[in-house]
Design a protein around this motif. Structure first.
Motif, PDB file in Angstrom:
ATOM      1  N   HIS A  74       0.983  -0.795   0.031  1.00  0.00           N
ATOM      2  CA  HIS A  74       0.290  -0.100   0.042  1.00  0.00           C
ATOM      3  C   HIS A  74       1.086   1.169   0.260  1.00  0.00           C
ATOM      4  O   HIS A  74       2.309   0.732   0.503  1.00  0.00           O
ATOM      5  CB  HIS A  74      -1.241  -0.180   0.897  1.00  0.00           C
ATOM      6  CG  HIS A  74      -1.589  -1.281   1.448  1.00  0.00           C
ATOM      7  ND1 HIS A  74      -3.156  -0.619   1.229  1.00  0.00           N
ATOM      8  CD2 HIS A  74      -2.031  -2.498   1.598  1.00  0.00           C
ATOM      9  CE1 HIS A  74      -4.284  -1.841   1.141  1.00  0.00           C
ATOM     10  NE2 HIS A  74      -3.303  -2.710   1.875  1.00  0.00           N
ATOM     11  N   LEU A 102       0.232   4.904   1.493  1.00  0.00           N
ATOM     12  CA  LEU A 102      -0.804   5.670   1.302  1.00  0.00           C
ATOM     13  C   LEU A 102      -0.203   7.330   2.104  1.00  0.00           C
ATOM     14  O   LEU A 102       0.756   7.667   1.533  1.00  0.00           O
ATOM     15  CB  LEU A 102      -1.158   5.420   3.503  1.00  0.00           C
ATOM     16  CG  LEU A 102      -1.284   3.936   3.724  1.00  0.00           C
ATOM     17  CD1 LEU A 102      -0.669   3.594   5.166  1.00  0.00           C
ATOM     18  CD2 LEU A 102      -2.663   3.321   3.230  1.00  0.00           C
ATOM     19  N   GLN A 162      -0.853  11.155   4.607  1.00  0.00           N
ATOM     20  CA  GLN A 162      -1.547  11.426   5.617  1.00  0.00           C
ATOM     21  C   GLN A 162      -0.947  12.892   5.912  1.00  0.00           C
ATOM     22  O   GLN A 162       0.190  13.240   5.926  1.00  0.00           O
ATOM     23  CB  GLN A 162      -0.472  10.697   6.914  1.00  0.00           C
ATOM     24  CG  GLN A 162      -1.062  10.675   8.542  1.00  0.00           C
ATOM     25  CD  GLN A 162      -0.159  10.352   9.136  1.00  0.00           C
ATOM     26  OE1 GLN A 162       1.065   9.685   9.380  1.00  0.00           O
ATOM     27  NE2 GLN A 162      -1.373   9.816  10.655  1.00  0.00           N
ATOM     28  N   GLY A 215      -3.485  14.025  10.871  1.00  0.00           N
ATOM     29  CA  GLY A 215      -3.301  12.606  11.475  1.00  0.00           C
ATOM     30  C   GLY A 215      -4.272  11.935  10.204  1.00  0.00           C
ATOM     31  O   GLY A 215      -3.711  10.426   9.373  1.00  0.00           O
ATOM     32  N   GLY A 216      -4.976  11.994   9.413  1.00  0.00           N
ATOM     33  CA  GLY A 216      -5.986  11.542   8.718  1.00  0.00           C
ATOM     34  C   GLY A 216      -5.464  10.813   7.672  1.00  0.00           C
ATOM     35  O   GLY A 216      -4.663  10.835   6.463  1.00  0.00           O
ATOM     36  N   ILE A 217      -5.426   8.927   7.535  1.00  0.00           N
ATOM     37  CA  ILE A 217      -4.835   8.343   5.916  1.00  0.00           C
ATOM     38  C   ILE A 217      -5.537   8.548   4.859  1.00  0.00           C
ATOM     39  O   ILE A 217      -7.100   7.764   6.003  1.00  0.00           O
ATOM     40  CB  ILE A 217      -4.114   7.550   6.816  1.00  0.00           C
ATOM     41  CG1 ILE A 217      -3.061   7.620   7.871  1.00  0.00           C
ATOM     42  CG2 ILE A 217      -3.654   6.130   5.822  1.00  0.00           C
ATOM     43  CD1 ILE A 217      -1.956   7.287   8.607  1.00  0.00           C
ATOM     44  N   VAL A 218      -5.169   8.319   3.789  1.00  0.00           N
ATOM     45  CA  VAL A 218      -5.355   8.105   2.795  1.00  0.00           C
ATOM     46  C   VAL A 218      -4.640   7.091   2.057  1.00  0.00           C
ATOM     47  O   VAL A 218      -3.785   7.216   1.831  1.00  0.00           O
ATOM     48  CB  VAL A 218      -6.437   9.534   2.517  1.00  0.00           C
ATOM     49  CG1 VAL A 218      -7.019   9.258   0.552  1.00  0.00           C
ATOM     50  CG2 VAL A 218      -7.484  10.593   2.162  1.00  0.00           C
ATOM     51  N   MET A 249      -3.731   0.412  -4.087  1.00  0.00           N
ATOM     52  CA  MET A 249      -3.038  -0.932  -3.456  1.00  0.00           C
ATOM     53  C   MET A 249      -2.245  -1.599  -4.164  1.00  0.00           C
ATOM     54  O   MET A 249      -3.243  -2.067  -5.515  1.00  0.00           O
ATOM     55  CB  MET A 249      -3.782  -1.546  -2.522  1.00  0.00           C
ATOM     56  CG  MET A 249      -3.933  -3.258  -1.624  1.00  0.00           C
ATOM     57  SD  MET A 249      -5.069  -4.113  -1.567  1.00  0.00           S
ATOM     58  CE  MET A 249      -6.001  -3.574  -2.433  1.00  0.00           C
ATOM     59  N   ILE A 252       3.758   7.147   3.071  1.00  0.00           N
ATOM     60  CA  ILE A 252       3.717   6.215   4.209  1.00  0.00           C
ATOM     61  C   ILE A 252       3.955   4.647   3.021  1.00  0.00           C
ATOM     62  O   ILE A 252       3.121   4.134   2.462  1.00  0.00           O
ATOM     63  CB  ILE A 252       2.889   5.655   5.067  1.00  0.00           C
ATOM     64  CG1 ILE A 252       2.963   6.809   5.837  1.00  0.00           C
ATOM     65  CG2 ILE A 252       3.213   4.358   6.616  1.00  0.00           C
ATOM     66  CD1 ILE A 252       2.186   7.033   7.380  1.00  0.00           C
ATOM     67  N   ARG A 258       1.416  -5.650   3.308  1.00  0.00           N
ATOM     68  CA  ARG A 258       0.581  -6.606   3.920  1.00  0.00           C
ATOM     69  C   ARG A 258       1.762  -8.631   3.897  1.00  0.00           C
ATOM     70  O   ARG A 258       1.673  -8.638   2.562  1.00  0.00           O
ATOM     71  CB  ARG A 258      -0.935  -6.398   3.408  1.00  0.00           C
ATOM     72  CG  ARG A 258      -1.943  -7.961   3.936  1.00  0.00           C
ATOM     73  CD  ARG A 258      -2.828  -8.124   3.667  1.00  0.00           C
ATOM     74  NE  ARG A 258      -3.688  -8.492   4.697  1.00  0.00           N
ATOM     75  CZ  ARG A 258      -5.194  -9.176   4.285  1.00  0.00           C
ATOM     76  NH1 ARG A 258      -5.281  -8.872   2.875  1.00  0.00           N
ATOM     77  NH2 ARG A 258      -5.824  -9.431   5.099  1.00  0.00           N
ATOM     78  N   LEU A 283      -0.892  -5.024   8.637  1.00  0.00           N
ATOM     79  CA  LEU A 283       0.217  -4.690   7.254  1.00  0.00           C
ATOM     80  C   LEU A 283       1.539  -3.769   8.237  1.00  0.00           C
ATOM     81  O   LEU A 283       1.252  -3.390   9.445  1.00  0.00           O
ATOM     82  CB  LEU A 283      -0.507  -2.455   7.417  1.00  0.00           C
ATOM     83  CG  LEU A 283      -1.551  -2.878   6.390  1.00  0.00           C
ATOM     84  CD1 LEU A 283      -2.122  -1.867   6.279  1.00  0.00           C
ATOM     85  CD2 LEU A 283      -1.230  -3.985   5.092  1.00  0.00           C
ATOM     86  N   PHE A 319       4.287  -0.909   8.701  1.00  0.00           N
ATOM     87  CA  PHE A 319       4.400   0.287   7.808  1.00  0.00           C
ATOM     88  C   PHE A 319       6.283   0.640   7.655  1.00  0.00           C
ATOM     89  O   PHE A 319       6.488   0.201   8.866  1.00  0.00           O
ATOM     90  CB  PHE A 319       3.541   1.214   8.858  1.00  0.00           C
ATOM     91  CG  PHE A 319       2.165   0.890   8.782  1.00  0.00           C
ATOM     92  CD1 PHE A 319       1.042   0.180   9.818  1.00  0.00           C
ATOM     93  CD2 PHE A 319       1.544   1.061   7.751  1.00  0.00           C
ATOM     94  CE1 PHE A 319       0.517  -0.144   9.327  1.00  0.00           C
ATOM     95  CE2 PHE A 319      -0.484   1.095   7.807  1.00  0.00           C
ATOM     96  CZ  PHE A 319      -0.216   0.658   8.699  1.00  0.00           C
ATOM     97  N   GLY A 320       6.604   1.554   6.408  1.00  0.00           N
ATOM     98  CA  GLY A 320       7.100   1.837   6.557  1.00  0.00           C
ATOM     99  C   GLY A 320       7.548   3.715   7.275  1.00  0.00           C
ATOM    100  O   GLY A 320       6.209   4.026   8.468  1.00  0.00           O
ATOM    101  N   GLU A 321       8.618   3.975   8.241  1.00  0.00           N
ATOM    102  CA  GLU A 321       8.661   5.180   8.754  1.00  0.00           C
ATOM    103  C   GLU A 321       8.236   6.786   8.275  1.00  0.00           C
ATOM    104  O   GLU A 321       7.558   7.644   8.931  1.00  0.00           O
ATOM    105  CB  GLU A 321      10.446   5.533   9.369  1.00  0.00           C
ATOM    106  CG  GLU A 321      10.646   4.359  10.230  1.00  0.00           C
ATOM    107  CD  GLU A 321      12.156   5.260  10.691  1.00  0.00           C
ATOM    108  OE1 GLU A 321      12.421   3.914  11.609  1.00  0.00           O
ATOM    109  OE2 GLU A 321      12.098   6.008   9.972  1.00  0.00           O
TER     110      GLU A 321
END
Lengths: 109, 115
Positions: A33, A35, A37, A41-44, A48, A86, A90, A97, A99-101
């Protein structure tokens, strides 16, 4: 060492520039994925993908499963693209998931 | 709105307080997740629920207690937290199981500050 590594950590660009963010991972995956942000904070979820390439507007995501590497490209960047991007994978063994930093992108007008 | 709604958006609580975070989705997803995002760190998975059953607890301290009464709602009950628990708490949902024909949808998060 994180299982998902992103580069660069920070990226500053001028409006209109072509941008590339890279993601490398070390585990077997069923999907990757990208993403976005924004501050607050909201992540979209942007993309994928499990193979090849996907395009949505000015965004392009590619993945090379053999090399365990993915890239996110932004063409004709705009200040509104400024956000943290980000990469998350998976793993084939489950639903979680990893995640990367994240990459902090700033596009200046 | 993404389809996953989190409330409250911001929360300040004392270390002796008890509070709850709420997450709600009506996307037809049967898997729901709590993630924690601390400053300068990647998102960390806390809990996973599949079809209302907890399937993962990522070594989370007992002062965090999740509850999933149905596939559309997920709570995170908080009690006797520490200042280092201050973070952004994100809820997400997806279709469960393996395979690639699913998508993750995240909420906007609850910004928690423990004083």
């Amino acid at each position: 060492k994180n299982e998902v590594e992103q580069s660069p950590q920070n990226l500053t660009a001028q409006e209109g520039e072509f941008i590339t963010i890279n993601c490398s991972y070390s585990v077997g995956i069923s999907a990757l994925h990208w993403l976005q942000q924004h501050p607050g904070g909201g992540i979209v979820s942007l993309f994928m993908l499990s193979s090849g390439k996907k395009k949505h507007g000015r965004l392009i995501a590619t993945i090379n499963i053999q090399e365990k590497h993915s890239s996110l490209h932004i063409t004709a960047s705009h200040p509104r693209d400024s956000a943290v991007y980000i990469c998350a994978v998976r793993e084939t063994s489950g639903s979680r998931l990893t995640f990367g930093e994240g990459t902090q992108l700033t596009v200046n007008p | 709105e993404t389809g996953v709604t989190q409330t409250p958006r911001h929360l300040v609580m004392g270390m002796t307080n008890k509070k709850s975070l709420k997450c709600e989705q009506h996307l037809g997803h049967n898997a729901m997740y709590w993630y924690k995002q601390s400053a300068k760190k990647p998102l960390e998975l806390m809990f996973v629920y599949n079809f209302k059953e907890q399937t993962e607890n990522n070594s989370v301290p007992s002062r965090f207690s999740p509850e999933c009464p149905n596939s559309s709602h997920l709570f995170l009950h908080l009690h006797t937290l520490q200042p280092e628990d201050s973070a952004l708490y994100l809820c997400a949902s997806s279709h469960p199981g393996q395979g690639t024909n699913y998508g993750y949808t995240f909420g906007s998060g609850t910004r928690l500050t423990v004083v």
